[in-house]
Design a protein around this motif. Sequence first.
Motif, short mmCIF file in Angstrom:
data_model
loop_
_atom_site.label_atom_id
_atom_site.label_comp_id
_atom_site.label_asym_id
_atom_site.label_seq_id
_atom_site.Cartn_x
_atom_site.Cartn_y
_atom_site.Cartn_z
N ILE A 116 92.27 89.06 47.76
CA ILE A 116 92.22 90.37 46.20
C ILE A 116 90.78 90.21 45.85
CG2 ILE A 116 93.12 90.53 44.27
CD1 ILE A 116 95.73 88.64 45.93
N LYS A 117 90.20 91.28 45.48
CA LYS A 117 88.92 91.19 44.69
C LYS A 117 88.56 92.25 43.46
CE LYS A 117 87.53 91.45 49.45
NZ LYS A 117 88.54 92.43 50.33
N ILE A 118 88.32 90.87 42.19
CA ILE A 118 88.05 91.97 40.59
C ILE A 118 86.86 91.90 40.68
CG2 ILE A 118 88.86 91.27 38.25
CD1 ILE A 118 91.34 90.90 40.82
N VAL A 119 86.22 93.27 40.27
CA VAL A 119 85.39 93.88 40.55
C VAL A 119 84.92 94.46 39.67
CG1 VAL A 119 83.32 94.94 41.80
CG2 VAL A 119 85.84 93.86 42.86
N ASP A 120 84.17 94.00 38.54
CA ASP A 120 83.34 94.42 37.15
C ASP A 120 82.84 95.23 37.47
OD1 ASP A 120 84.53 92.02 35.67
OD2 ASP A 120 82.60 91.58 34.61
N VAL A 121 82.62 96.37 36.81
CA VAL A 121 81.32 97.31 36.24
C VAL A 121 80.93 97.14 34.75
CG1 VAL A 121 80.85 100.09 36.22
CG2 VAL A 121 82.98 99.62 37.57
N LYS A 122 79.55 96.77 35.12
CA LYS A 122 78.97 96.52 33.97
C LYS A 122 78.23 98.06 32.99
CE LYS A 122 78.80 92.53 34.46
NZ LYS A 122 79.67 91.37 34.41
N CYS A 123 79.14 97.63 31.66
CA CYS A 123 79.04 98.79 30.77
C CYS A 123 77.64 98.45 29.86
CB CYS A 123 80.21 98.60 30.08
SG CYS A 123 81.67 99.08 30.33
N PRO A 124 77.50 99.88 29.07
CA PRO A 124 75.97 99.72 28.20
C PRO A 124 75.73 98.50 27.12
CG PRO A 124 76.92 101.71 28.44
CD PRO A 124 77.91 100.93 28.91
N SER A 126 76.36 95.24 28.68
CA SER A 126 76.31 94.05 28.28
C SER A 126 74.81 93.91 29.32
CB SER A 126 77.17 94.39 30.07
OG SER A 126 76.68 95.12 30.51
N GLY A 127 74.02 94.52 28.53
CA GLY A 127 72.99 94.55 28.66
C GLY A 127 72.62 94.59 30.61
N GLU A 128 73.44 94.82 31.36
CA GLU A 128 73.64 94.86 32.61
C GLU A 128 74.04 96.51 33.92
OE1 GLU A 128 71.33 93.04 34.30
OE2 GLU A 128 71.12 91.31 33.44
N THR A 129 72.90 97.64 32.63
CA THR A 129 74.24 97.96 33.11
C THR A 129 73.28 98.76 34.59
OG1 THR A 129 75.26 100.34 32.51
CG2 THR A 129 73.17 99.74 31.87
N ASP A 130 73.82 99.60 34.96
CA ASP A 130 73.25 100.95 36.40
C ASP A 130 73.13 99.01 37.42
OD1 ASP A 130 73.41 102.75 35.29
OD2 ASP A 130 71.42 102.29 34.33
N THR A 131 73.88 97.88 37.35
CA THR A 131 74.26 97.02 38.60
C THR A 131 74.71 97.11 39.42
OG1 THR A 131 74.97 95.63 36.79
CG2 THR A 131 72.45 95.12 36.73
N PHE A 132 75.90 98.32 39.00
CA PHE A 132 76.93 98.11 39.90
C PHE A 132 76.54 98.89 41.68
CE2 PHE A 132 80.71 100.35 42.62
CZ PHE A 132 81.64 99.41 42.00
N ASN A 133 76.92 98.17 42.37
CA ASN A 133 76.31 98.49 43.92
C ASN A 133 77.64 99.37 44.04
OD1 ASN A 133 76.54 98.65 46.06
ND2 ASN A 133 76.02 96.36 46.44
N ASP A 134 77.36 100.53 44.52
CA ASP A 134 78.32 101.97 44.51
C ASP A 134 78.47 101.22 46.26
OD1 ASP A 134 77.28 103.37 42.58
OD2 ASP A 134 75.81 104.27 43.62
N GLN A 135 78.61 100.94 46.80
CA GLN A 135 78.45 101.15 48.06
C GLN A 135 80.20 100.27 48.01
OE1 GLN A 135 75.88 98.15 50.35
NE2 GLN A 135 76.49 99.60 52.07
N ASN A 136 80.80 99.69 46.93
CA ASN A 136 82.03 98.57 46.57
C ASN A 136 82.80 99.35 46.25
OD1 ASN A 136 80.68 95.96 46.36
ND2 ASN A 136 80.16 95.70 44.91
N LEU A 137 83.12 101.19 46.09
CA LEU A 137 83.67 101.79 45.46
C LEU A 137 85.01 101.97 47.15
CD1 LEU A 137 81.95 104.43 43.73
CD2 LEU A 137 83.71 103.07 42.55
N ALA A 138 83.66 102.21 47.66
CA ALA A 138 84.23 102.60 49.85
C ALA A 138 85.10 100.16 50.07
CB ALA A 138 83.36 103.20 50.63
N ALA A 139 84.90 100.40 49.71
CA ALA A 139 85.65 98.65 50.49
C ALA A 139 85.79 98.21 49.15
CB ALA A 139 83.74 97.69 49.94
N LEU A 140 86.58 98.75 48.66
CA LEU A 140 87.95 98.46 47.24
C LEU A 140 89.17 98.71 48.10
CD1 LEU A 140 86.48 99.48 43.61
CD2 LEU A 140 87.54 97.41 44.18
#
Length: 225
Positions: A116-124, A126-140
């Motif tokens: 079971i994957k609990i996957v973060d999407v970092k918000c602005p 956090s200082g780490e926005t734009d780090t989300f790997n878009d490939q994860n959308l299809a892997a969820l």
Amino acid sequence: MVITEIFKSIQGEGTRAGLPCIFVRLTGCNLRCVWCDTAYAFHGGTRFTLDKILEKVAELAGNGASRISLVEITGGEPLLQPETPALAERLLAAGYTVMIETSGERFIGTLPRDVIKIVDVKCPDSGETDTFNDQNLAALGLEDEVKFVIASRRDYDFARDFAASHQLAASVRQVLFSPVFADPEGRWPGLDARELAEWILSDGLPVRLGLQLHKFIWDPATKGV
Ligand code: SF4
């Protein structure tokens, strides 16, 4: 593998909040979120073989009807260590329900499907926005959860728009919106959970407000809970 701590506690977040759980916290992270509450897992750690991790988890889980069946692999960022998929496989084979908490920056498709994957999407903020790997959308998958940690109205608007544009509510078990918990040492402010709740209600969002239960049960600065 390099491990910061293995401990027994109450699951504090997500749809399994409140359940007894064994946590395996892996050392190291490649991000530096402003409000990170596990910076002690960035460095150090102790080397464990997979056998030794399984042994320690079994010792904490106990036996018989009261055996704890839930294990969470967390960090740091657990997907930085190449043995993590093998660890998850071994825990599944031993009969545990296995969850993993990840920042969303690494590809989750390397993990066994039953994890079971609990996957973060970092918000602005956090200082780490734009780090989300878009490939994860299809892997969820439908058992997975996507989490936004929210520090401000700007973060809330980002999370709301991201979840809507990717139709997350229909593609995972739960979308979680969690307010940042104020640092006990004052290094960053928190977001009032009531304010976040009111924004969610006002927009009628299909998301779950997530509070970190362990920070209400124990002192928020306590490690290993
Ligand atoms: S990804 Fe997680 S462990 Fe890494 S800095 Fe952010 S909150 Fe901390």
